[in-house]
Scaffold this active site. Structure first.
Site, PDB file in Angstrom:
ATOM      1  CE1 TYR A  28     -34.169  26.375  74.787  1.00  0.00           C
ATOM      2  CE2 TYR A  28     -34.486  24.781  73.045  1.00  0.00           C
ATOM      3  CZ  TYR A  28     -33.752  25.780  73.621  1.00  0.00           C
ATOM      4  OH  TYR A  28     -32.583  26.183  73.029  1.00  0.00           O
ATOM      5  CE1 TYR A  50     -20.161  22.248  74.237  1.00  0.00           C
ATOM      6  CE2 TYR A  50     -22.460  22.134  73.565  1.00  0.00           C
ATOM      7  CZ  TYR A  50     -21.135  21.821  73.348  1.00  0.00           C
ATOM      8  OH  TYR A  50     -20.772  21.087  72.243  1.00  0.00           O
TER       9      TYR A  50
HETATM   10  N1  UFG Z   1     -31.550  10.947  73.451  1.00  0.00           N
HETATM   11  C1  UFG Z   1     -31.553   9.606  73.777  1.00  0.00           C
HETATM   12  N2  UFG Z   1     -31.001   9.243  74.968  1.00  0.00           N
HETATM   13  C2  UFG Z   1     -30.453  10.130  75.835  1.00  0.00           C
HETATM   14  C3  UFG Z   1     -30.442  11.507  75.477  1.00  0.00           C
HETATM   15  C4  UFG Z   1     -30.995  11.876  74.279  1.00  0.00           C
HETATM   16  O1  UFG Z   1     -32.048   8.770  73.030  1.00  0.00           O
HETATM   17  O2  UFG Z   1     -29.993   9.722  76.914  1.00  0.00           O
HETATM   18  C5  UFG Z   1     -32.122  11.346  72.161  1.00  0.00           C
HETATM   19  C6  UFG Z   1     -33.284  12.296  72.287  1.00  0.00           C
HETATM   20  O3  UFG Z   1     -34.501  11.637  72.550  1.00  0.00           O
HETATM   21  C7  UFG Z   1     -33.240  12.955  70.911  1.00  0.00           C
HETATM   22  C8  UFG Z   1     -31.743  13.004  70.586  1.00  0.00           C
HETATM   23  O4  UFG Z   1     -31.141  12.033  71.443  1.00  0.00           O
HETATM   24  O5  UFG Z   1     -33.870  12.135  69.988  1.00  0.00           O
HETATM   25  C9  UFG Z   1     -31.088  14.338  70.854  1.00  0.00           C
HETATM   26  O6  UFG Z   1     -31.441  14.732  72.169  1.00  0.00           O
HETATM   27  P1  UFG Z   1     -30.659  15.892  72.943  1.00  0.00           P
HETATM   28  O7  UFG Z   1     -31.254  15.968  74.307  1.00  0.00           O
HETATM   29  O8  UFG Z   1     -29.202  15.705  72.805  1.00  0.00           O
HETATM   30  O9  UFG Z   1     -31.010  17.184  72.103  1.00  0.00           O
HETATM   31  P2  UFG Z   1     -32.453  17.772  71.693  1.00  0.00           P
HETATM   32  O10 UFG Z   1     -32.661  17.401  70.246  1.00  0.00           O
HETATM   33  O11 UFG Z   1     -33.525  17.443  72.646  1.00  0.00           O
HETATM   34  O12 UFG Z   1     -32.203  19.314  71.878  1.00  0.00           O
HETATM   35  C10 UFG Z   1     -31.091  19.981  71.323  1.00  0.00           C
HETATM   36  C11 UFG Z   1     -30.839  21.207  72.164  1.00  0.00           C
HETATM   37  C12 UFG Z   1     -32.000  22.131  72.074  1.00  0.00           C
HETATM   38  C13 UFG Z   1     -32.343  22.397  70.630  1.00  0.00           C
HETATM   39  C14 UFG Z   1     -32.536  21.124  69.864  1.00  0.00           C
HETATM   40  C15 UFG Z   1     -32.758  21.417  68.415  1.00  0.00           C
HETATM   41  O13 UFG Z   1     -30.620  20.853  73.521  1.00  0.00           O
HETATM   42  O14 UFG Z   1     -31.656  23.320  72.722  1.00  0.00           O
HETATM   43  O15 UFG Z   1     -31.381  20.326  70.015  1.00  0.00           O
HETATM   44  O16 UFG Z   1     -32.692  20.274  67.643  1.00  0.00           O
HETATM   45  F1  UFG Z   1     -33.481  23.093  70.551  1.00  0.00           F
END
Ligand code: UFG
Length: 331
Positions: free
Chosen positions: A141, A11
């Site tokens: 991670y 991506y």
């Molecule tokens: N979330 C939901 N529903 C979903 C998917 C995500 O509520 O179906 C929430 C997650 O719980 C979280 C937020 O949306 O609160 C963001 O989640 P993402 O999975 O989009 O992203 P992350 O914050 O887990 O992780 C991303 C990158 C990582 C990085 C991180 C740093 O994928 O590589 O941001 O903030 F480390």
């Protein structure tokens, strides 16, 4: 002379390749296509299919190409998956960095720009998070990436390999022309999942937890546009080429948006109802993550162009609505 983009079919990597080519650079891509898409790579880049943990593959590539610097995106990046498969992350991410740095040392390549992450900070003690704040990851991670930062610091000390670690916060959006965008299989990230609900490919969004210590109870994140992120890598390459010392920079907008606010913004941008329900917490999610990104702005001269999540979501919507099956139709 060329820039190697490791993970250039992924991506963020594919957007970096596009940005480099638009800036007139010669680009070589190395990707094992385990999560990336061949069709995401600009045809002007030279493509090598292989794994950075494979030393013979790297030797062959470095013998064939005149690589001056590496931009390293080749890693797994799904926080919840890392909670259940930690060794997969240490093997690919941390292990891959060992082989890459060894090969850089032996082939005399002195510059690397590295995708680090806000996840290296863990649960921050105060907000916004500064680069000098303690790094105490709460998921494998984040730990795998912190170990990679630490290894680069020793490779600098012992072999003179200079690095820039860019600690991304939450990356979203797509190329403004809609030609490439985000396509993970399976998808786990908030913005593309919201887009898939808007497209009718999923019935509803599950919001993971509404009992966090935030204004509306849902997690707060700092969203940065993928092309602004690519621009920061261009500036980091320039910073290294000018002979500067190794450094780490946060990349974020310095503004937090809750998961509920992101949902509302997406409803406004797409004009779709986007049904959503509350669901239990997912493991490994800190309450809030907001970047202090003054250092990147001051030292690198970084000026993000997207300062409104609506505009970020609009580019994601352009990609998703014009490519309902992502890259599937093309690779
Ligand atoms: N979330 C939901 N529903 C979903 C998917 C995500 O509520 O179906 C929430 C997650 O719980 C979280 C937020 O949306 O609160 C963001 O989640 P993402 O999975 O989009 O992203 P992350 O914050 O887990 O992780 C991303 C990158 C990582 C990085 C991180 C740093 O994928 O590589 O941001 O903030 F480390």
């Amino acid at each position: 002379m060329a820039i190697l983009v490791a993970g250039g079919a992924g991506y963020i990597g594919s957007h970096m390749v596009k940005d480099l080519i638009e800036h007139g650079e010669d680009v070589v891509v190395a990707d094992n296509l385990s999560t990336g898409h061949r069709a995401a790579v600009d045809p002007k880049a030279k493509f090598y299919e292989g794994d950075i943990r494979d030393r013979k593959f790297l030797d062959k590539l470095f013998d064939s190409e005149d690589i001056t610097a590496i931009v390293h995106f080749a890693a797994f990046s799904i926080v919840p998956e890392s909670m259940t498969k930690p060794l997969k992350y240490f093997d690919n991410n941390t292990g891959g960095m060992i082989t890459l740095l060894e090969a850089m040392k032996d082939h005399g390549i002195k510059h690397i720009v590295f995708s680090s992450t806000a996840a290296t900070y863990g649960t921050p003690e105060h907000m916004p998070i500064k680069e000098t704040d303690p790094q105490k990851p709460i998921n494998p991670y984040g730990l795998s990436k912190l170990m990679m930062e630490q290894m680069m610091a020793w490779a600098d000390r012992s072999y003179g390999i200079k690095f820039v670690a860019l600690r991304y916060f939450n990356v979203a959006g797509a190329a403004v022309d809609g030609s490439i965008g985000e396509d993970h299989g399976p998808e786990t990230h908030l913005v593309p999942i919201i887009m898939q609900v808007a497209q009718g490919k999923r019935d509803e969004l599950s919001i993971f937890g509404n009992d966090y210590n935030t204004p509306d109870g849902t997690n707060v994140r700092d969203y940065v546009h993928v092309m602004d992120l690519a621009d920061a890598h261009m500036l980091a390459l320039k910073y290294l080429a000018e002979g500067n010392e190794s450094a780490a920079f946060n990349l974020g907008s310095s503004t937090g948006f809750s998961n509920m606010q992101m949902l509302e913004a997406a409803r406004e941008v797409t004009g779709k109802p986007i049904p959503a329900k509350m669901a239990p917490r997912r493991g490994g999610d800190p309450d809030s993550l907001i970047a202090a990104s003054d250092k990147a702005r001051k030292v690198l001269g970084w000026k993000p162009k997207f300062d409104d999540v609506h505009d970020i979501i609009a580019t994601a919507w352009k990609w998703h609505s014009t490519h309902p099956n992502g890259f599937d139709d093309r690779d």
